[in-house]
Design an enzyme around this catalytic site. Structure first.
Site, PDB file in Angstrom:
ATOM      1  N   ALA A 134       0.847  -1.196   0.000  1.00  0.00           N
ATOM      2  CA  ALA A 134       0.000   0.000   0.000  1.00  0.00           C
ATOM      3  C   ALA A 134       0.886   1.250   0.000  1.00  0.00           C
ATOM      4  CB  ALA A 134      -0.971  -0.042   1.177  1.00  0.00           C
ATOM      5  N   SER A 135       0.671   2.166   0.929  1.00  0.00           N
ATOM      6  CA  SER A 135       1.410   3.433   0.899  1.00  0.00           C
ATOM      7  C   SER A 135       2.867   3.328   1.341  1.00  0.00           C
ATOM      8  CB  SER A 135       0.691   4.486   1.754  1.00  0.00           C
ATOM      9  OG  SER A 135      -0.455   4.943   1.078  1.00  0.00           O
ATOM     10  N   LEU A 136       3.293   2.173   1.851  1.00  0.00           N
ATOM     11  CA  LEU A 136       4.730   1.980   2.059  1.00  0.00           C
ATOM     12  C   LEU A 136       5.475   2.066   0.729  1.00  0.00           C
ATOM     13  CD1 LEU A 136       5.107  -0.943   4.650  1.00  0.00           C
ATOM     14  CD2 LEU A 136       4.753   1.483   5.065  1.00  0.00           C
ATOM     15  N   SER A 137       4.742   1.915  -0.374  1.00  0.00           N
ATOM     16  CA  SER A 137       5.331   2.007  -1.711  1.00  0.00           C
ATOM     17  C   SER A 137       5.919   3.385  -1.987  1.00  0.00           C
ATOM     18  CB  SER A 137       4.264   1.722  -2.776  1.00  0.00           C
ATOM     19  OG  SER A 137       3.668   0.453  -2.605  1.00  0.00           O
TER      20      SER A 137
END
Length: 355
Positions: free
Chosen positions: A75-78
């Site tokens: 998810a937003s760790l990307s």
């Protein structure tokens, strides 16, 4: 969730709680697993893995157990990966932090948005999820790609939410645009650039871009995501296929990885294997605007009790957390494929009993 995690971290650091029995930690995590947590966890210090554990199933219906190599949607760790790709291109002289995006796409009506504004969530760009959910801008019969977001912003007079560089407001659109910048400047697909410049050099062999509906990946190590239906912790509902409209967009999400690959990522950041020390310090620092909101490049930052960087991620039943405490070289990763309510407590346990 992030506030709970940070509060738990600060309490642990202030109380000076150190080495505890790792068997106790495993037992406590098992209790959370029985209460609904499903995922993998890892705690390392000075590049050594102190604790790692797998709790539950990669696929609950098929009863496939989680392993260290199980692949989760970050998810937003990307976003930290997207940010670092941009920094690499800047170091190569292909961009600058002050490059304006209308110099890359002349049709864009926004004249004052720079690359650094995008990195720091300061662009003011409208939410692309909101735009493509409206018939005025997009037909729901087709899954849009990043290029379609650029086209929507170019062909329509859509006002900014605020003037660039005056605020920091979390923006998925900004990171989707940054992925398009990477493709435009490098001449490579976003996923190809990641593979050539990050994943292959670091031997992150189980990391890649996965778009589950737009372009299926049959790797059996890829986990299934579950999200809660109602207020229970039990993972009783598969990921929402209605969200397929957003499955083609990359940069703000869609990178998948494992706990073992992510410690390789942390080591590369620590050792400046991918970017220079000066660039890393800029990536891990705020500016006069982002200081109050704690935004670096693709990460959140804090210096309250020694510098640390972190980020959370939530999408389609995946709830993830990554913490890197620079001063003590401690690293925490929690990757979950269900929406467990007591998520913040897991970080506290890893820091408390791993030390």
């Amino acid at each position: 969730m992030s506030k709970i995690i940070i509060i738990g971290l600060l309490v642990i650091l202030q109380n000076g709680v150190f080495s505890q029995n790792l068997v106790t930690l495993d037992g406590l995590l098992e209790i959370h697993h029985r209460d609904g947590f499903n995922g993998n966890v890892l705690y390392s210090r000075n590049d050594s893995i102190i604790f790692k554990g797998n709790y539950g199933f990669s696929n609950i219906e098929k009863q496939i157990p989680l392993i260290d190599e199980s692949i989760f949607d970050l998810a937003s760790l990307s976003k930290q990966f997207t940010a670092l790709c941009i920094v690499q291109l800047i170091e190569k002289g292909k961009l600058s932090y002050s490059t304006k995006i209308d110099s890359i796409w002349n049709a864009l009506p926004y004249r004052d948005i720079t690359i650094e504004h995008l990195l720091r969530h300061q662009s003011g760009l409208p939410d692309y999820m909101d735009l493509i959910s409206k018939k005025k801008y997009w037909s729901k019969s087709t899954i849009p790609l990043n290029s379609d977001i650029i086209e929507i912003l170019s062909k329509n007079t859509i006002p900014l939410e605020f003037y660039p560089g005056t605020k920091s407001v979390y923006s998925n659109t900004g990171y989707a645009v940054l992925a398009s910048v990477i493709e435009k400047v490098s001449g490579m697909k976003f996923e190809e650039y990641l593979e050539v410049n990050i994943f292959n050099p670091l031997e992150m062999n189980d990391s890649r871009v996965v778009r589950r509906i737009y372009k299926q990946d049959t790797d059996p190590k890829i986990t299934t995501g579950y999200y809660r239906k109602g207020k229970r912790n039990k993972p009783n509902y598969l990921y929402d296929k209605r969200m397929k409209l957003y499955d083609g967009i990359v940069g703000d999400g869609m990178i998948h990885s494992t706990i073992l690959d992510l410690i390789k990522w942390k080591k590369a950041l620590k050792n400046n294997s991918l970017i220079s020390q000066d660039s890393k310090e800029k990536m891990f620092s705020g500016d006069s605007i982002s200081k109050s909101t704690g935004f670096g490049f693709g990460i959140q930052i804090s210096e309250k009790l020694g510098k640390y960087v972190l980020h959370t991620g939530s999408w389609q039943g995946y709830v993830n957390f990554l913490l890197y405490i620079l001063d003590t070289d401690e690293f925490v990763v929690i990757l979950s494929n269900n929406e467990y309510e007591e998520y913040g407590e897991l970080n506290t346990l890893l820091l408390k009993y791993g030390r």
